[in-house]
Design a protein around this motif. Sequence first.
Motif, mmCIF file in Angstrom:
data_model
loop_
_atom_site.group_PDB
_atom_site.id
_atom_site.type_symbol
_atom_site.label_atom_id
_atom_site.label_comp_id
_atom_site.label_asym_id
_atom_site.label_seq_id
_atom_site.Cartn_x
_atom_site.Cartn_y
_atom_site.Cartn_z
ATOM 1 N N THR A 1 0.836 -1.213 0.000
ATOM 2 C CA THR A 1 0.000 0.000 0.000
ATOM 3 C C THR A 1 0.864 1.254 0.000
ATOM 4 O OG1 THR A 1 -1.751 -1.181 1.189
ATOM 5 C CG2 THR A 1 -1.829 1.223 1.211
ATOM 6 N N HIS B 1 2.608 1.456 -3.588
ATOM 7 C CA HIS B 1 1.710 1.906 -4.651
ATOM 8 C C HIS B 1 1.307 3.367 -4.464
ATOM 9 C CE1 HIS B 1 1.359 -1.767 -6.887
ATOM 10 N NE2 HIS B 1 0.911 -2.453 -5.849
ATOM 11 N N SER B 2 1.158 3.810 -3.229
ATOM 12 C CA SER B 2 0.798 5.215 -2.993
ATOM 13 C C SER B 2 1.928 6.148 -3.430
ATOM 14 C CB SER B 2 0.479 5.418 -1.511
ATOM 15 O OG SER B 2 -0.592 4.594 -1.097
ATOM 16 N N LEU C 1 -5.263 -1.120 -5.073
ATOM 17 C CA LEU C 1 -5.877 -0.458 -3.917
ATOM 18 C C LEU C 1 -7.390 -0.582 -3.925
ATOM 19 C CD1 LEU C 1 -3.648 2.763 -3.809
ATOM 20 C CD2 LEU C 1 -3.404 0.672 -2.460
#
Length: 328
Positions: A19, A22-23, A65
């Motif tokens: 997470t 990817h953010s 996500l």
Amino acid sequence: CVCVWLQLVFYRMVKILYTLGHSLSLLALITGTAVLCVFRRLHCTRNYIHLNLFASFILRAVAVLSKDATLFSHSEHTDCNLEPSLVGCKVSLVFFNYFIMANFFWLLVEGLYLHTLLLVMQSRNTHLTVYMFIGWGFPSIFVLAWTLCRIYLEDTWCWEKNEKPIPWRVISWPIMTSVLINFVLFISIVRILVQKLLSSDVGGNGQSQYRRLAKSTLLLIPLFGVNYIVFVYLVERGDKSLEEYKILFDLGLGSFQGLVVAILYCFLNTEVQGELKRTWRSFSLKRYVGRDCRLNAASISRNGTENSTHFPRSSRAQSIMQTETTML
């Protein structure tokens, strides 16, 4: 059981890691896409391919996500089969598989384009439409076949489990093939770079040549997705002992690949840096020129006001002197 608890902790840590990855990748890729789109001097086939690769990484991150938000919207132990809408789960899985496959195929397009560029100097004959079909068209064919296989062969749960091998192979084998082809292209490009660096036309000593070769090779690894070749043979999900390493490597560390690609091929690109510096100099020059013009205008206006104030006093003194001269 302690083993089950450790496994849950492991999956929770992997989820937090990817997470975060990817953010950060989303932030860097969106910024890099905006930079490549704004400056017209950066518009060329190579950067168009980079833009599509960035877009595939962005869509991949959004798909990961959003899939987590759809499948685990209430709690991480929610059974997907008990969710009120199985259609939403299945649709999210379809888009998830499509964007994952499109990302791998755009990595393949990068390898094909660079290999063609090194072998044939007139690579502009290959139209961008061909690369677009490879990057976005091929994945749609395989995902459509996978969807039909899931409907007619394994329409269970939210399609997140792969108990039968045929639907999973429809997705995994094309990805494995693209990774293997890209690895072969990577070896071929490294061989071409070695030949070019060792040729008499390239200057520098042996140490500088090996340094340039190592730098070029390291730059190509994230662009070609060579890191996926490590566990490509685990495509059948049969080896449970190495599956956790594959999950950590592909999901955890692989989530930062978009961030690395955006940094290397946008923010550290000399052409991009040159355009940013040129734009900053132009902006600074316009700001300074505008400030000087405002200061000059204010100075001229202030001087004109002072002159107009002194003008009646000087004209009156001149008329008095003329009167006195006439009287004398």
